[in-house]
Scaffold this motif. Structure first.
Motif, short mmCIF file in Angstrom:
data_model
loop_
_atom_site.label_atom_id
_atom_site.label_comp_id
_atom_site.label_asym_id
_atom_site.label_seq_id
_atom_site.Cartn_x
_atom_site.Cartn_y
_atom_site.Cartn_z
N SER A 1 0.80 -1.23 0.00
CA SER A 1 0.00 0.00 0.00
C SER A 1 0.82 1.28 0.00
CB SER A 1 -0.92 0.02 1.23
OG SER A 1 -0.17 -0.09 2.43
N HIS B 1 2.12 1.57 5.29
CA HIS B 1 1.64 0.67 6.33
C HIS B 1 2.86 0.11 7.06
CE1 HIS B 1 -0.35 -2.81 8.21
NE2 HIS B 1 -1.49 -2.18 7.99
N GLY C 1 -2.79 1.03 11.27
CA GLY C 1 -3.32 0.65 9.97
C GLY C 1 -2.62 1.42 8.86
N THR C 2 -3.40 1.85 7.86
CA THR C 2 -2.83 2.65 6.76
C THR C 2 -2.55 4.06 7.25
OG1 THR C 2 -4.00 1.35 5.10
CG2 THR C 2 -3.22 3.53 4.44
N SER D 1 -4.27 8.35 10.44
CA SER D 1 -4.18 6.89 10.50
C SER D 1 -5.35 6.35 11.32
CB SER D 1 -2.86 6.47 11.15
OG SER D 1 -2.87 6.79 12.54
#
Length: 380
Positions: free
Chosen positions: A278, A308, A334-335, A357
């Motif tokens: 990602s 990530h 997370g992302t 995030s």
């Protein structure tokens, strides 16, 4: 000729071919130390147009098939084996040369084809570098080359490479290279260049700038790279064949943008990078100190960074640098989406950034540093 040059030259025969012109069959040439200088199953030349009035000479086609060409500096010698032959043909006339300016001969070659050629450059007076490209000990096999429109000016050679494939001793396998090239004593320039290796597929305009050919022996610090990359797939370890510290970086990156500088000191503008599951980067980068990642100072202006924790910790670093270990609290992030500025070293930097995030949104100044005696990074 063999007696005159004090070496061995053998030719099995000659043939005339409509397609290839004059064909010399099974040519074999030894150097002054009875080592192979040149050999080929076929060496063919098809003449083109010739004009004495206009001082123009065209070779329509040059073909070398199943050949070997060795440029060797034998132990105790200071020059290449080829130089001994060139010296034999050098003029010994002591009459002062006519310095009256005259028109330069216009030499062109419409097509050059090499089929399964082996090229070796070796200096027996120096040790072979065990890792990476060694420009004093090149060993290039399985060379297939198709070139057109070769021309010469006072300072360089121009050509269009339709196809080049080869394998070098260091481990790099070139499956395809094509583009328009110009090579001089202080530069190599290529436009519309396409390069495919085992794990990279690159499209770019590329210039190498240097003071002398010997700069390639110190490629990391002495060769200035100027590149405009279309979005391409790059395995960073391919650069490692020229900068061995990067061989451990088996990271596959999508990359595009403009780059200028040496590997040890470069600037990247309008840079696009993506890797892992990602991670996407857009922005500008200045880096000083590569390939020693521990001593590399970086200045990042990040317009967009999406990443990530898994991607960051999976990214391989140069040399023997340990893997990146991020603080435990980022497991819940997370992302991560970020924009801002970063200045410093990879394990000791300051940042002014806006971060979003799974932990929320944050706009702050932060300093990240390696905790003493640990690979774990701390922050403040």
């Amino acid at each position: 000729m063999s007696k005159e040059l004090n070496t061995t030259i053998r030719i099995a025969g000659f043939d005339l071919s409509f397609r290839n012109g004059l064909v010399i069959e099974d040519i074999f040439v030894l150097d002054h130390q009875n080592d192979t200088l040149f050999q080929a199953k076929e060496l063919a030349v098809r003449p083109g147009k010739f004009s004495l009035k206009n001082r123009a000479l065209n070779v329509n086609k040059l073909l070398i098939s199943q050949g070997q060409f060795q440029l060797l500096t034998h132990r105790g010698d200071s020059v290449l084996n080829l130089q001994h032959i060139l010296d034999h043909f050098a003029s010994t006339d002591t009459t002062p040369a006519d310095t009256t300016p005259s028109k330069r001969w216009d030499l062109t070659v419409s097509a050059v084809e090499l089929e399964n050629l082996h090229f070796r450059l070796h200096d027996y007076n120096s040790e072979v570098e065990p890792v990476g490209m060694d420009y004093a000990h090149l060993d290039i096999k399985n060379i297939y080359l198709d070139i057109s429109d070769v021309s010469f000016d006072d300072f360089s050679v121009h050509a269009t490479i339709k196809h080049l494939s080869a394998s070098e001793r260091c481990g790099i396998n070139l499956h395809h290279l094509a583009g328009s090239v110009q090579v001089g004593s202080r530069f190599m320039k290529a436009s519309n260049l396409k390069i495919k290796t085992d794990s990279s597929d690159i499209k770019l305009d590329l210039d190498f700038l240097y003071d002398h050919w010997t700069a390639y022996n110190e490629f990391v610090d002495s060769v200035v790279i100027r590149a405009k990359l279309d979005t391409s797939l790059l395995n960073v370890s391919d650069i490692g064949f020229f900068a061995p510290e990067l061989l451990t970086m088996t990271d596959k990156i999508r990359i595009g943008g403009y780059i200028r500088g040496t590997i040890s000191n470069f600037k990247a503008r309008d840079l696009y990078l993506s890797f892992g599951k990602s991670t996407i980067f857009e922005g500008n980068i200045n880096m000083l100190g590569l390939p020693d990642i521990e001593e590399t100072f970086a200045d990042f202006n990040v317009r967009r960074l999406t990443t990530h924790r898994e991607d960051i910790e999976a990214f391989r670093l140069p040399g023997n640098a340990p893997p990146i270990q991020l603080p435990d609290f980022l497991k819940e992030a997370g992302t991560i989406n970020l924009k801002g500025k970063f200045t410093g070293f990879y394990n000791d930097f300051v940042s002014t950034a806006e971060v979003r995030s799974g932990l929320g949104k944050l706009a702050t100044d932060i300093a990240l540093y390696r905790q003493k005696g640990s690979n774990i990074l701390g922050y403040k």
